[in-house]
Design a protein around this motif. Structure first.
Motif, PDB file in Angstrom:
ATOM      1  N   GLU A 189     -14.800   2.882  -3.311  1.00 39.72           N
ATOM      2  CA  GLU A 189     -14.192   2.603  -2.138  1.00 39.72           C
ATOM      3  C   GLU A 189     -13.431   1.505  -1.746  1.00 39.72           C
ATOM      4  N   GLY A 190     -12.622   1.411  -0.753  1.00 42.20           N
ATOM      5  CA  GLY A 190     -11.793   0.034  -1.236  1.00 42.20           C
ATOM      6  C   GLY A 190     -11.310   0.142   0.818  1.00 42.20           C
ATOM      7  N   GLU A 191     -10.651  -1.219   0.878  1.00 43.00           N
ATOM      8  CA  GLU A 191     -10.195  -1.004   2.370  1.00 43.00           C
ATOM      9  C   GLU A 191      -8.878  -0.726   2.645  1.00 43.00           C
ATOM     10  N   TYR A 192      -8.242  -0.326   1.147  1.00 45.43           N
ATOM     11  CA  TYR A 192      -6.484   0.036   1.778  1.00 45.43           C
ATOM     12  C   TYR A 192      -7.041   1.643   1.359  1.00 45.43           C
ATOM     13  N   VAL A 193      -5.948   2.436   1.763  1.00 41.99           N
ATOM     14  CA  VAL A 193      -5.599   4.082   1.684  1.00 41.99           C
ATOM     15  C   VAL A 193      -4.523   3.798   1.347  1.00 41.99           C
ATOM     16  N   ASP A 194      -4.695   5.722   0.567  1.00 43.69           N
ATOM     17  CA  ASP A 194      -3.411   5.564  -0.327  1.00 43.69           C
ATOM     18  C   ASP A 194      -3.010   7.100   1.017  1.00 43.69           C
ATOM     19  N   PHE A 195      -1.117   6.293   1.854  1.00 38.95           N
ATOM     20  CA  PHE A 195      -1.028   7.237   2.712  1.00 38.95           C
ATOM     21  C   PHE A 195       0.580   7.634   2.543  1.00 38.95           C
ATOM     22  N   THR A 196       0.986   9.147   2.753  1.00 35.46           N
ATOM     23  CA  THR A 196       2.011   9.341   2.810  1.00 35.46           C
ATOM     24  C   THR A 196       3.191   9.222   3.976  1.00 35.46           C
ATOM     25  N   GLU A 197       4.125   8.627   3.791  1.00 32.82           N
ATOM     26  CA  GLU A 197       5.023   8.178   4.831  1.00 32.82           C
ATOM     27  C   GLU A 197       5.570  10.218   5.980  1.00 32.82           C
ATOM     28  N   VAL A 198       5.062  10.324   7.007  1.00 29.98           N
ATOM     29  CA  VAL A 198       5.823  12.010   7.277  1.00 29.98           C
ATOM     30  C   VAL A 198       7.662  11.715   7.703  1.00 29.98           C
ATOM     31  N   ASP A 199       8.177  11.655   7.610  1.00 38.94           N
ATOM     32  CA  ASP A 199       9.538  11.543   8.975  1.00 38.94           C
ATOM     33  C   ASP A 199       9.033  13.115   9.932  1.00 38.94           C
TER      34      ASP A 199
END
Length: 90
Positions: A80-90
């Motif tokens: 667990e953590g404070e940061y979340v991996d995400f992918t930018e969607v156009d």
């Protein structure tokens, strides 16, 4: 004709009273909301709050009796953590 004017006068008075009560109701609502956010609290209220603090024996406040190891331990698990991996969607 006088009865008609008397009726209009009474209705007008009732409308004025209703409008005044509505404004007073709105004023009280806004005033209470502002007070809940701390607007308008002066030194007098601060002194009052200080006198209302909870006491524990002859001590005032909350005492943290945890050891330094307990205070500094991790709260989150490794996955667990404070940061979340995400992918930018156009």
């Amino acid at each position: 004709m006088a009865a008609f004017f008397k009726f209009i006068l009474i209705v007008g008075f009732l409308v004025i009273v209703a409008v005044a009560l509505t404004f007073f109701w709105f004023y009280r609502k806004i005033h209470n909301i502002a007070r809940s956010f701390g607007v308008g609290k002066g030194k007098g209220n601060d002194e009052k709050r200080k006198s209302e603090r909870k006491t524990y024996g002859n001590r005032t406040g909350v005492i943290d009796a945890r050891t330094p190891e307990q205070v500094n331990r991790k709260i989150f698990k490794d996955n667990e953590g404070e940061y979340v991996d995400f992918t930018e969607v156009d």
